[in-house]
Scaffold this active site. Structure first.
Site, mmCIF file in Angstrom:
data_model
loop_
_atom_site.group_PDB
_atom_site.id
_atom_site.type_symbol
_atom_site.label_atom_id
_atom_site.label_comp_id
_atom_site.label_asym_id
_atom_site.label_seq_id
_atom_site.Cartn_x
_atom_site.Cartn_y
_atom_site.Cartn_z
ATOM 1 N N LEU A 77 3.786 4.518 8.251
ATOM 2 C CA LEU A 77 3.437 3.213 7.684
ATOM 3 C C LEU A 77 4.681 2.522 7.120
ATOM 4 O O LEU A 77 4.931 1.350 7.377
ATOM 5 C CB LEU A 77 2.380 3.397 6.573
ATOM 6 C CG LEU A 77 2.021 2.155 5.753
ATOM 7 C CD1 LEU A 77 1.273 1.139 6.609
ATOM 8 C CD2 LEU A 77 1.151 2.537 4.549
ATOM 9 N N PRO A 82 11.644 -0.282 6.453
ATOM 10 C CA PRO A 82 12.743 -0.644 5.559
ATOM 11 C C PRO A 82 12.316 -1.693 4.526
ATOM 12 O O PRO A 82 12.751 -1.661 3.386
ATOM 13 C CB PRO A 82 13.810 -1.197 6.506
ATOM 14 C CG PRO A 82 13.542 -0.517 7.815
ATOM 15 C CD PRO A 82 12.068 -0.285 7.875
ATOM 16 N N GLY A 120 7.105 -0.806 2.025
ATOM 17 C CA GLY A 120 6.681 0.499 1.511
ATOM 18 C C GLY A 120 5.424 0.294 0.713
ATOM 19 O O GLY A 120 4.308 0.478 1.211
ATOM 20 N N TRP A 152 11.501 6.953 6.291
ATOM 21 C CA TRP A 152 11.108 8.074 5.412
ATOM 22 C C TRP A 152 9.866 8.797 5.946
ATOM 23 O O TRP A 152 8.921 9.052 5.197
ATOM 24 C CB TRP A 152 10.842 7.575 3.984
ATOM 25 C CG TRP A 152 11.916 6.678 3.463
ATOM 26 C CD1 TRP A 152 13.215 7.037 3.222
ATOM 27 C CD2 TRP A 152 11.814 5.290 3.142
ATOM 28 N NE1 TRP A 152 13.919 5.945 2.777
ATOM 29 C CE2 TRP A 152 13.086 4.862 2.703
ATOM 30 C CE3 TRP A 152 10.770 4.370 3.167
ATOM 31 C CZ2 TRP A 152 13.342 3.559 2.307
ATOM 32 C CZ3 TRP A 152 11.024 3.071 2.780
ATOM 33 C CH2 TRP A 152 12.285 2.673 2.353
ATOM 34 N N ILE A 153 9.872 9.111 7.220
ATOM 35 C CA ILE A 153 8.677 9.705 7.814
ATOM 36 C C ILE A 153 8.728 11.232 7.724
ATOM 37 O O ILE A 153 9.587 11.880 8.341
ATOM 38 C CB ILE A 153 8.497 9.241 9.288
ATOM 39 C CG1 ILE A 153 8.471 7.704 9.362
ATOM 40 C CG2 ILE A 153 7.239 9.866 9.897
ATOM 41 C CD1 ILE A 153 7.379 7.016 8.545
ATOM 42 N N THR A 154 7.789 11.784 6.963
ATOM 43 C CA THR A 154 7.657 13.238 6.840
ATOM 44 C C THR A 154 7.258 13.813 8.197
ATOM 45 O O THR A 154 6.413 13.237 8.891
ATOM 46 C CB THR A 154 6.575 13.575 5.791
ATOM 47 O OG1 THR A 154 6.931 12.966 4.560
ATOM 48 C CG2 THR A 154 6.446 15.081 5.596
ATOM 49 N N GLN A 212 14.367 23.268 -19.364
ATOM 50 C CA GLN A 212 14.838 23.350 -20.755
ATOM 51 C C GLN A 212 14.579 24.752 -21.330
ATOM 52 O O GLN A 212 15.441 25.332 -21.992
ATOM 53 C CB GLN A 212 14.116 22.274 -21.588
ATOM 54 C CG GLN A 212 14.667 22.089 -22.987
ATOM 55 C CD GLN A 212 16.060 21.462 -22.982
ATOM 56 O OE1 GLN A 212 16.492 20.886 -21.993
ATOM 57 N NE2 GLN A 212 16.777 21.622 -24.077
ATOM 58 N N GLY A 270 17.030 27.172 -20.291
ATOM 59 C CA GLY A 270 18.403 26.939 -20.763
ATOM 60 C C GLY A 270 19.373 26.879 -19.599
ATOM 61 O O GLY A 270 19.063 26.313 -18.544
ATOM 62 N N GLU A 299 3.219 8.269 -0.627
ATOM 63 C CA GLU A 299 1.775 7.986 -0.485
ATOM 64 C C GLU A 299 1.253 7.079 -1.607
ATOM 65 O O GLU A 299 0.148 7.241 -2.106
ATOM 66 C CB GLU A 299 0.976 9.285 -0.321
ATOM 67 C CG GLU A 299 1.429 10.019 0.943
ATOM 68 C CD GLU A 299 0.494 11.074 1.471
ATOM 69 O OE1 GLU A 299 -0.698 11.010 1.169
ATOM 70 O OE2 GLU A 299 0.988 11.947 2.196
HETATM 71 N N1 COS Z 1 -10.096 1.463 1.630
HETATM 72 C C1 COS Z 1 -10.458 0.548 2.554
HETATM 73 N N2 COS Z 1 -9.923 -0.665 2.632
HETATM 74 C C2 COS Z 1 -9.003 -0.997 1.710
HETATM 75 C C3 COS Z 1 -8.596 -0.110 0.704
HETATM 76 C C4 COS Z 1 -9.179 1.177 0.704
HETATM 77 N N3 COS Z 1 -8.823 2.092 -0.197
HETATM 78 N N4 COS Z 1 -7.664 -0.719 -0.062
HETATM 79 C C5 COS Z 1 -7.498 -1.956 0.442
HETATM 80 N N5 COS Z 1 -8.315 -2.110 1.514
HETATM 81 C C6 COS Z 1 -8.460 -3.298 2.356
HETATM 82 C C7 COS Z 1 -9.038 -4.472 1.579
HETATM 83 O O1 COS Z 1 -10.444 -4.437 1.562
HETATM 84 C C8 COS Z 1 -8.504 -5.654 2.355
HETATM 85 O O2 COS Z 1 -9.259 -5.869 3.521
HETATM 86 P P1 COS Z 1 -10.215 -7.186 3.671
HETATM 87 O O3 COS Z 1 -9.367 -8.372 3.330
HETATM 88 O O4 COS Z 1 -10.614 -7.144 5.104
HETATM 89 O O5 COS Z 1 -11.347 -6.965 2.721
HETATM 90 C C9 COS Z 1 -7.152 -5.145 2.835
HETATM 91 O O6 COS Z 1 -7.187 -3.732 2.779
HETATM 92 C C10 COS Z 1 -6.007 -5.668 2.015
HETATM 93 O O7 COS Z 1 -6.251 -5.310 0.691
HETATM 94 P P2 COS Z 1 -5.586 -6.066 -0.529
HETATM 95 O O8 COS Z 1 -5.848 -7.531 -0.397
HETATM 96 O O9 COS Z 1 -6.021 -5.390 -1.758
HETATM 97 O O10 COS Z 1 -4.042 -5.838 -0.202
HETATM 98 P P3 COS Z 1 -2.762 -5.939 -1.108
HETATM 99 O O11 COS Z 1 -1.666 -6.502 -0.280
HETATM 100 O O12 COS Z 1 -3.084 -6.595 -2.407
HETATM 101 O O13 COS Z 1 -2.326 -4.394 -1.325
HETATM 102 C C11 COS Z 1 -2.333 -2.171 -2.096
HETATM 103 C C12 COS Z 1 -3.153 -3.413 -1.724
HETATM 104 C C13 COS Z 1 -1.164 -2.479 -3.003
HETATM 105 C C14 COS Z 1 -3.296 -1.250 -2.798
HETATM 106 C C15 COS Z 1 -1.825 -1.536 -0.778
HETATM 107 O O14 COS Z 1 -0.908 -2.360 -0.112
HETATM 108 C C16 COS Z 1 -1.206 -0.175 -0.968
HETATM 109 O O15 COS Z 1 -1.915 0.827 -1.161
HETATM 110 N N6 COS Z 1 0.138 -0.099 -0.896
HETATM 111 C C17 COS Z 1 0.834 1.163 -0.959
HETATM 112 C C18 COS Z 1 0.970 1.744 0.384
HETATM 113 C C19 COS Z 1 1.532 3.120 0.324
HETATM 114 O O16 COS Z 1 0.893 4.029 -0.153
HETATM 115 N N7 COS Z 1 2.761 3.258 0.836
HETATM 116 C C20 COS Z 1 3.376 4.508 0.939
HETATM 117 C C21 COS Z 1 3.560 4.758 2.380
HETATM 118 S S1 COS Z 1 2.909 6.206 2.965
HETATM 119 S S2 COS Z 1 4.209 7.565 2.375
#
Ligand code: COS
Length: 379
Positions: free
Chosen positions: A125, A128, A131, A156-158, A336, A339, A363
């Site tokens: 996912l 650059p 994230g 950064w793909i595991t 800690q 030591g 994640e």
């Molecule tokens: N399950 C199902 N759908 C979800 C969901 C969940 N847990 N969380 C969000 N969605 C859906 C929403 O319903 C929305 O869809 P609809 O518009 O069709 O209803 C869509 O995803 C977008 O959601 P939202 O508007 O809340 O998006 P945002 O851009 O505000 O972002 C966060 C939401 C920040 C929570 C999200 O981008 C996120 O989790 N980011 C982190 C990603 C991550 O973990 N990165 C690490 C990479 S993997 S190592």
């Protein structure tokens, strides 16, 4: 509320504990030092059924519940968080994602091999520039009728270098924003798919982290997961479960550091007595023990929510937020208590401290977990 583990869960926990002690511990310092992937150990974990723990036995999985999975994650992570992240990604992101949303053909072709560890998978996912802001995908998957053409870079793909199967999130229709994103199953060896250099990391150095480059990769349509445009929801739903695995990893790192600190404090003498007899040390141990148990209850709660078919977005996010904080604090205190010995590699706690940090980042960072939690409680 019944906090007692079943006999089967106790046996699984013990099996993971024995495996960690007998198979992971002996080479763990060396693998960390050399950034060496635990190839033989992963093969053995596959044989034990640790790589497809929650997968239905008809797809070669162990058919266990999420609680059993977090018990295994905790025990492995006490000793070797590099190995446990491989288990976490394969189980909760790749196997779960394909089993829950994949077609019968995808399950036959990929899941059966992933569940035994014959091959391992990666979840792609992050980019650059995407994230935490995961909807801003720059990687494109252009629809060409019977296939997609994939272009872009993932970061950064595991399992990046060792995986055979990659779940890649990419933008198909920019105008539809996150509803125009797809999840595609990409195989290593597809033309135009290149694995970038290995990252040189602070922690979990035995795990294999790479960037990935896709240059006009032709991915058949049958490799798309779910309906057109389901990719972002797929990523969110999959990550919600992944966060329970990482929370269990953080719990294990904390518990591993605590167990080492407790043992050391009963052996090491200062001012004429074991250091555990000094209140300065005893109170640290009391805090560590209390925080770890609180983290454990949050992790078990999230696992139970998932097993009961309840929503686990909130409980998983709370478990990850808190357990990763406890992992960081506990490992710092464990160093800690040790030591000067805590600062050298032979005592393991410095590695656990370095490994702990990533649990607050991958994640979904701690800040992202707070977004998920606050939105969930405020509405
Ligand atoms: N399950 C199902 N759908 C979800 C969901 C969940 N847990 N969380 C969000 N969605 C859906 C929403 O319903 C929305 O869809 P609809 O518009 O069709 O209803 C869509 O995803 C977008 O959601 P939202 O508007 O809340 O998006 P945002 O851009 O505000 O972002 C966060 C939401 C920040 C929570 C999200 O981008 C996120 O989790 N980011 C982190 C990603 C991550 O973990 N990165 C690490 C990479 S993997 S190592």
């Amino acid at each position: 509320m019944n906090f007692k583990l079943s006999e089967e869960q106790e046996l699984i926990k013990q099996a993971a504990r024995d495996f960690a002690k007998n198979e992971l511990l002996p080479g763990v310092i060396d693998r960390d030092e050399k950034q060496e992937f635990p190839k033989d150990e992963v093969k053995k974990m596959g044989e034990l059924g640790f790589l497809g723990m929650m997968v239905d036995p008809k797809y070669n999985g162990s058919g266990l519940d999420t609680l059993s999975y977090v018990l295994v994650m905790e025990e492995l992570s006490k000793v070797d968080a590099s190995s446990s992240v491989i288990v976490s990604v394969n189980n909760s992101l790749v196997c779960w994602g394909i089993e829950k949303f994949g077609t019968d053909e995808q399950k036959e072709k990929y899941l059966k091999k992933l569940a035994t560890g014959e091959i391992i998978g990666a979840f792609c996912l992050s980019e650059p520039e995407a994230g935490s802001d995961a909807t801003s995908q720059k990687t494109t998957a252009i629809d060409k009728g019977d296939h997609y053409v994939l272009n872009g870079t993932k970061n950064w793909i595991t399992n990046g270098g060792t995986a055979a199967v990659y779940l890649v999130i990419a933008q198909t229709d920019k105008d539809k924003k996150h509803r125009g994103i797809n999840a595609l199953i990409v195989e290593k060896g597809m033309d135009g798919f290149e694995v970038g250099p290995k990252e040189n990391k602070l922690g979990i150095r035995g795990s294999d982290t790479h960037s990935l480059i896709f240059n006009d990769v032709k991915v058949p349509k049958e490799n798309r997961i779910g309906e057109d445009g389901f990719g972002f929801k797929f990523a969110m739903k999959t990550l919600a479960g992944g966060r329970i695995g990482i929370a269990a990893q953080a719990l294990g790192i904390a518990a591993g550091a605590y167990e080492l600190a407790l043992k050391y404090s009963k052996e090491r003498k200062a001012f004429g007595t074991e250091i555990s007899n000094h209140q300065a040390i005893a109170f640290k141990l009391a805090d560590m023990h209390t925080q770890i148990q609180a983290a454990r209850l949050l992790v078990y709660q999230a696992a139970k929510d998932k097993d009961n078919g309840d929503n686990y977005d909130l409980s998983g996010a709370m478990a990850k937020l808190y357990a990763s904080q406890v992992a960081m604090e506990t490992t710092v205190e464990a160093v800690q208590i040790h030591g000067g010995n805590g600062f050298v590699k032979d005592y393991h706690v410095e590695r656990l401290m370095r490994d702990a940090k990533i649990t607050q980042i991958y994640e979904g960072t701690s800040e992202i977990q707070k977004i998920v939690i606050s939105r969930s409680i405020i509405g």
